[in-house]
Design a protein around this motif. Structure first.
Motif, PDB file in Angstrom:
ATOM      1  N   LEU A   1       0.783  -1.278   0.067  1.00  0.00           N
ATOM      2  CA  LEU A   1       0.060  -0.069  -0.028  1.00  0.00           C
ATOM      3  C   LEU A   1       0.784   1.233   0.023  1.00  0.00           C
ATOM      4  N   GLY A   2       1.888   1.212   0.611  1.00  0.00           N
ATOM      5  CA  GLY A   2       2.809   2.261   0.681  1.00  0.00           C
ATOM      6  C   GLY A   2       3.538   2.573  -0.672  1.00  0.00           C
ATOM      7  N   TYR A   3       3.861   1.332  -1.243  1.00  0.00           N
ATOM      8  CA  TYR A   3       4.270   1.690  -2.661  1.00  0.00           C
ATOM      9  C   TYR A   3       3.243   2.146  -3.736  1.00  0.00           C
ATOM     10  N   ALA A   4       2.059   1.713  -3.539  1.00  0.00           N
ATOM     11  CA  ALA A   4       1.189   2.326  -4.372  1.00  0.00           C
ATOM     12  C   ALA A   4       0.978   3.986  -4.038  1.00  0.00           C
ATOM     13  N   LEU A   5       0.892   4.224  -2.717  1.00  0.00           N
ATOM     14  CA  LEU A   5       0.598   5.595  -2.742  1.00  0.00           C
ATOM     15  C   LEU A   5       2.108   6.440  -3.068  1.00  0.00           C
ATOM     16  N   GLY A   6       3.155   5.768  -2.901  1.00  0.00           N
ATOM     17  CA  GLY A   6       4.386   6.396  -3.034  1.00  0.00           C
ATOM     18  C   GLY A   6       4.467   6.686  -4.728  1.00  0.00           C
ATOM     19  N   LEU A   7       3.815   5.610  -5.313  1.00  0.00           N
ATOM     20  CA  LEU A   7       3.646   5.850  -6.980  1.00  0.00           C
ATOM     21  C   LEU A   7       3.015   7.142  -7.425  1.00  0.00           C
ATOM     22  N   VAL A   8       1.956   7.305  -6.662  1.00  0.00           N
ATOM     23  CA  VAL A   8       1.188   8.159  -6.984  1.00  0.00           C
ATOM     24  C   VAL A   8       1.625   9.389  -6.625  1.00  0.00           C
ATOM     25  N   LEU A   9       2.153   9.655  -5.251  1.00  0.00           N
ATOM     26  CA  LEU A   9       2.704  10.912  -4.987  1.00  0.00           C
ATOM     27  C   LEU A   9       4.205  11.607  -5.282  1.00  0.00           C
ATOM     28  N   LEU A  10       4.937  10.277  -5.738  1.00  0.00           N
ATOM     29  CA  LEU A  10       6.430  10.622  -5.935  1.00  0.00           C
ATOM     30  C   LEU A  10       6.649  10.293  -7.638  1.00  0.00           C
ATOM     31  N   GLY A  11       5.891   9.265  -7.872  1.00  0.00           N
ATOM     32  CA  GLY A  11       6.201   8.804  -9.425  1.00  0.00           C
ATOM     33  C   GLY A  11       6.239   9.945 -10.501  1.00  0.00           C
ATOM     34  N   PRO A  12       5.202  10.676 -10.345  1.00  0.00           N
ATOM     35  CA  PRO A  12       4.966  11.932 -11.463  1.00  0.00           C
ATOM     36  C   PRO A  12       6.262  13.027 -11.453  1.00  0.00           C
ATOM     37  N   LEU A  13       7.129  12.976 -10.267  1.00  0.00           N
ATOM     38  CA  LEU A  13       7.981  14.001 -10.191  1.00  0.00           C
ATOM     39  C   LEU A  13       9.222  13.715 -11.237  1.00  0.00           C
ATOM     40  N   ALA A  14       9.504  12.644 -11.880  1.00  0.00           N
ATOM     41  CA  ALA A  14      10.245  12.924 -12.923  1.00  0.00           C
ATOM     42  C   ALA A  14       9.952  13.157 -14.380  1.00  0.00           C
ATOM     43  N   ASP A  15       8.585  13.614 -14.637  1.00  0.00           N
ATOM     44  CA  ASP A  15       8.079  13.982 -15.667  1.00  0.00           C
ATOM     45  C   ASP A  15       8.357  15.553 -15.263  1.00  0.00           C
ATOM     46  N   ARG A  16       8.661  16.226 -14.308  1.00  0.00           N
ATOM     47  CA  ARG A  16       8.769  17.610 -13.866  1.00  0.00           C
ATOM     48  C   ARG A  16      10.234  17.969 -13.625  1.00  0.00           C
ATOM     49  N   PHE A  17      11.031  16.950 -12.948  1.00  0.00           N
ATOM     50  CA  PHE A  17      12.309  17.364 -12.450  1.00  0.00           C
ATOM     51  C   PHE A  17      13.350  16.413 -13.111  1.00  0.00           C
ATOM     52  N   ASP A  18      14.616  16.630 -13.092  1.00  0.00           N
ATOM     53  CA  ASP A  18      15.698  15.841 -13.717  1.00  0.00           C
ATOM     54  C   ASP A  18      15.525  14.508 -13.230  1.00  0.00           C
ATOM     55  N   ARG A  19      15.315  13.426 -13.880  1.00  0.00           N
ATOM     56  CA  ARG A  19      15.308  12.166 -13.133  1.00  0.00           C
ATOM     57  C   ARG A  19      16.357  11.747 -12.228  1.00  0.00           C
ATOM     58  N   ARG A  20      17.546  11.918 -12.820  1.00  0.00           N
ATOM     59  CA  ARG A  20      18.680  11.701 -11.852  1.00  0.00           C
ATOM     60  C   ARG A  20      18.681  12.295 -10.476  1.00  0.00           C
ATOM     61  N   SER A  21      18.294  13.677 -10.373  1.00  0.00           N
ATOM     62  CA  SER A  21      18.091  14.134  -9.017  1.00  0.00           C
ATOM     63  C   SER A  21      16.929  13.086  -8.356  1.00  0.00           C
ATOM     64  N   VAL A  22      16.099  13.167  -9.015  1.00  0.00           N
ATOM     65  CA  VAL A  22      14.896  12.304  -8.203  1.00  0.00           C
ATOM     66  C   VAL A  22      15.555  10.808  -7.773  1.00  0.00           C
ATOM     67  N   ILE A  23      16.124  10.459  -8.639  1.00  0.00           N
ATOM     68  CA  ILE A  23      16.584   9.085  -7.952  1.00  0.00           C
ATOM     69  C   ILE A  23      17.540   9.157  -6.919  1.00  0.00           C
TER      70      ILE A  23
END
Length: 402
Positions: free
Chosen positions: A66-88
């Motif tokens: 459930l945490g993973y599903a929540l993290g996907l929704v809240l954090l997953g889209p960030l790499a479309d907005r910010f540099d993916r390397r920084s998100v990693i």
């Protein structure tokens, strides 16, 4: 003229990333996602150490998923907005800290909370897969995504083997400390080796989250892929979340190492992931999805039908069935990702978020329902549910064909 043509070719068909970069992406995906599964073979040991009832310990995988599903929704889209390397890099640091919290938990409630945080931050794994899709030439996308998914799937399956062995000899807490060190190492390596990934979307964070509903509405193929993979996730998670408890009891009386060893059987299926990607490139991903769902349904049915066999025969059937259903489920996932990554290059992270959120919601449901069914109706009921969910996924994608 030739130089100009070469420049056009490089823009329309980028060069495949170096083998070292692909290895880093695959390893990073595997080590990140493994964090979700280390606890599954250890539930019996954890329950005894923390003096917790089995029904409460059984919610640890559910909290993580459930945490993973929540993290996907809240954090997953960030790499479309910010540099993916920084998100990693940011997620690698957060996941390292979450694993250390689990290692030093003093109660099952503390471990449940740490497990949810592990799930949220382990969405790091899903940043490596779209990175491969972004770097890959379109004609090789299925193959290269399949290569990274091999690392991710091996991380899922071998994590159970490793955690069972480590817990058997050094205790379950040692496993979480070692996992924290591995994730920290991959974060350092990613900082040095990965290129920058320019953001594709100029949306604010709130707009990014709202756009998840937009991509869901815009792409029927995404909806079908997400629902079908979620149904396959129900059966997959029901099996793995209840296997250790089932083997711990009569007539097997096996420990965490034996339960984790079944991950080796599943790893055989994971190694076929690049071949699933190649078939999807050549024959179309829906062909792979239908074949994968059929294999999963048949394997779950066979495992359930063998519940009355002698213990030794059941173990053999379990091993064979694990190879087959993991091959089917993971092959279908590769094909579904090939479908969704081709829908909108500017929204790959969000498309992946929708697909994987659906899968992990299905897995969370499978963990919870599987634990309840095992406690009240037995192993045969768990396998019955897994069979029906795989058949439903197949029916959904066959309905698309008609």
């Amino acid at each position: 003229m030739s130089l100009a043509n070469g420049a056009v070719a490089s823009r329309t068909e980028p060069v495949a990333p170096a083998a070292a970069v692909m290895l880093l992406l695959a390893t990073g995906a595997g080590l990140s996602v493994a964090s979700i599964y280390y606890a599954q073979p250890l539930l019996g040991v954890i329950g005894a150490d923390l003096h917790a009832p089995s029904w409460l310990v059984g919610w640890i995988p559910t909290a993580t998923q459930l945490g993973y599903a929540l993290g996907l929704v809240l954090l997953g889209p960030l790499a479309d907005r910010f540099d993916r390397r920084s998100v990693i890099l940011g997620k690698a640091l957060a996941l390292t800290l979450a694993l250390l919290l689990a290692a030093f938990a003093r109660s099952v409630h503390g471990l449940l909370a740490a497990s949810a945080v592990i799930g949220i931050t382990a969405t790091l794994a899903q940043d490596f897969v779209p990175a491969a899709a972004a770097l890959a030439p379109p004609s090789q996308r299925g193959k290269l995504v399949g290569t990274v998914m091999t690392g991710l799937l091996l991380g899922i399956l071998l994590s159970r083997v490793l955690s069972g062995l480590v817990a058997e000899h050094f205790g379950w807490r040692t496993m979480f400390v070692a996992a924290a060190g591995a994730v920290a190492a991959i974060g350092i390596a990613a900082r040095k080796a990965l290129p920058s990934f320019p953001a594709n979307a100029a949306l604010r964070y709130g707009e990014l989250l709202r756009s998840l509903a937009t991509v869901w509405q815009q792409h029927p193929a995404l909806r079908r892929a997400a629902l079908a993979q979620g149904l396959l996730g129900v059966g997959l998670s029901a099996f793995w979340s209840t296997l250790a408890v089932m083997l711990h009891g009569a007539p097997f009386h096996l420990g965490s190492a034996a339960a984790g060893a079944f991950g080796l059987a599943g790893a055989v299926g994971a190694l076929a992931a690049p071949f699933a990607g190649r078939i999807a490139d050549r024959r179309g991903p829906l062909h792979v999805v239908r074949l994968g769902a059929s294999l999963a349904a048949g394997a779950f049915l066979a495992i359930g039908a063998g519940a009355g066999l002698p213990a030794a025969a059941q173990l053999v059937l379990l091993a064979i069935g694990t190879v087959v259903f993991d091959l089917g489920v993971q092959g279908a996932l590769i094909a579904h990702q090939t479908i969704v990554f081709g829908l909108d290059p500017a929204a790959r992270s969000r498309l992946n978020v929708v697909l994987m959120t659906s899968m992990f919601l299905g897995m969370a449901a499978g963990s919870g329902l599987g634990s309840v069914l095992l406690a009240h109706a037995g192993w045969l009921a768990v396998m019955g549910m897994a069979t029906l969910s795989a058949l439903a996924a197949l029916g959904l994608q066959m309905r698309r064909a008609r």
